[in-house]
Design a protein around this motif. Structure first.
Motif, short mmCIF file in Angstrom:
data_model
loop_
_atom_site.label_atom_id
_atom_site.label_comp_id
_atom_site.label_asym_id
_atom_site.label_seq_id
_atom_site.Cartn_x
_atom_site.Cartn_y
_atom_site.Cartn_z
N MET A 42 1.86 0.48 -1.49
CA MET A 42 1.77 -0.49 -0.41
C MET A 42 0.49 -1.30 -0.56
SD MET A 42 1.85 0.34 3.58
CE MET A 42 1.71 -0.87 4.81
N ILE A 43 0.60 -2.59 -0.37
CA ILE A 43 -0.54 -3.50 -0.45
C ILE A 43 -1.10 -3.72 0.95
CG2 ILE A 43 -1.26 -5.86 -1.01
CD1 ILE A 43 -0.59 -4.37 -3.50
N THR A 44 -2.42 -3.62 1.08
CA THR A 44 -3.11 -3.91 2.33
C THR A 44 -3.95 -5.16 2.12
OG1 THR A 44 -3.25 -1.55 2.83
CG2 THR A 44 -4.75 -3.00 4.02
N ILE A 45 -3.89 -6.10 3.06
CA ILE A 45 -4.67 -7.34 3.01
C ILE A 45 -5.75 -7.24 4.06
CG2 ILE A 45 -4.61 -9.85 3.24
CD1 ILE A 45 -2.87 -8.91 0.93
N ARG A 46 -7.00 -7.54 3.67
CA ARG A 46 -8.08 -7.51 4.66
C ARG A 46 -9.17 -8.51 4.29
NH1 ARG A 46 -12.82 -4.28 3.65
NH2 ARG A 46 -12.66 -3.20 1.66
N ALA B 43 -6.63 -8.02 -1.50
CA ALA B 43 -5.42 -7.19 -1.47
C ALA B 43 -5.79 -5.88 -2.11
CB ALA B 43 -4.29 -7.87 -2.25
N GLU B 44 -5.48 -4.77 -1.45
CA GLU B 44 -5.81 -3.45 -1.98
C GLU B 44 -4.56 -2.59 -2.08
OE1 GLU B 44 -10.26 -2.60 -0.34
OE2 GLU B 44 -8.66 -2.59 1.16
N ARG B 45 -4.55 -1.78 -3.09
CA ARG B 45 -3.49 -0.78 -3.26
C ARG B 45 -4.19 0.52 -3.63
NH1 ARG B 45 1.37 -1.73 -7.18
NH2 ARG B 45 2.45 -2.31 -5.29
N THR C 74 1.83 -10.61 -3.68
CA THR C 74 0.42 -10.44 -3.32
C THR C 74 -0.28 -11.78 -3.15
OG1 THR C 74 0.35 -8.32 -4.47
CG2 THR C 74 -1.76 -9.37 -4.02
N ASP D 182 -2.91 -15.23 4.55
CA ASP D 182 -3.94 -14.60 5.37
C ASP D 182 -5.18 -15.49 5.44
OD1 ASP D 182 -6.28 -12.33 5.75
OD2 ASP D 182 -4.42 -11.91 6.81
#
Length: 119
Positions: free
Chosen positions: A1-5, A58-60, A98, A105
């Motif tokens: 899962m990719i997290t965007i921050r 983007a983090e995985r 991504t 974002d």
């Protein structure tokens, strides 16, 4: 899962890692600074570099797999967007939306058009 921050100035070291990786993987003259110059920057310069832009990552699984930044001019107007996707990642991430998620974002967080141009 990719997290965007969004990366805050307090986490400037993430911006440094992204920038140094981009400089290391690019031909000389691609960016406004060289790897040799950026490696020598003091911590305060890195804090300023992060604060001059809205940096979204983007983090995985705890690793950054892409980034986008909205750079602003002296009057706080959006100047350009910079994208670094695909480094330190697999083909599945590059093809998994991504870049689109990062771009949207950045646009959402800055009240700009979602059709920001790639530079």
């Amino acid at each position: 899962m990719i997290t965007i921050r969004t990366v805050s100035v307090e986490h400037w070291h993430i911006g440094r890692e992204i920038r140094l990786a981009a400089l290391a993987g690019s031909p000389p003259g691609t960016f406004g600074s060289t790897l040799e110059e950026a490696v020598a920057w003091p911590d305060q310069r890195w804090r300023q570099w992060v604060s001059d832009r809205v940096l979204v990552v983007a983090e995985r699984a705890g690793s950054v797999v892409g980034s986008a930044a909205l750079v602003r001019d002296a009057d706080d107007r959006p100047m350009r967007t910079d994208y670094e996707t695909g480094w330190n990642t697999s083909c599945r991430t590059r093809a998994g939306g991504t870049a689109t998620a990062l771009r949207l974002d950045v646009a959402r967080n800055n009240n700009t058009s979602s059709t920001l141009s790639h530079t």
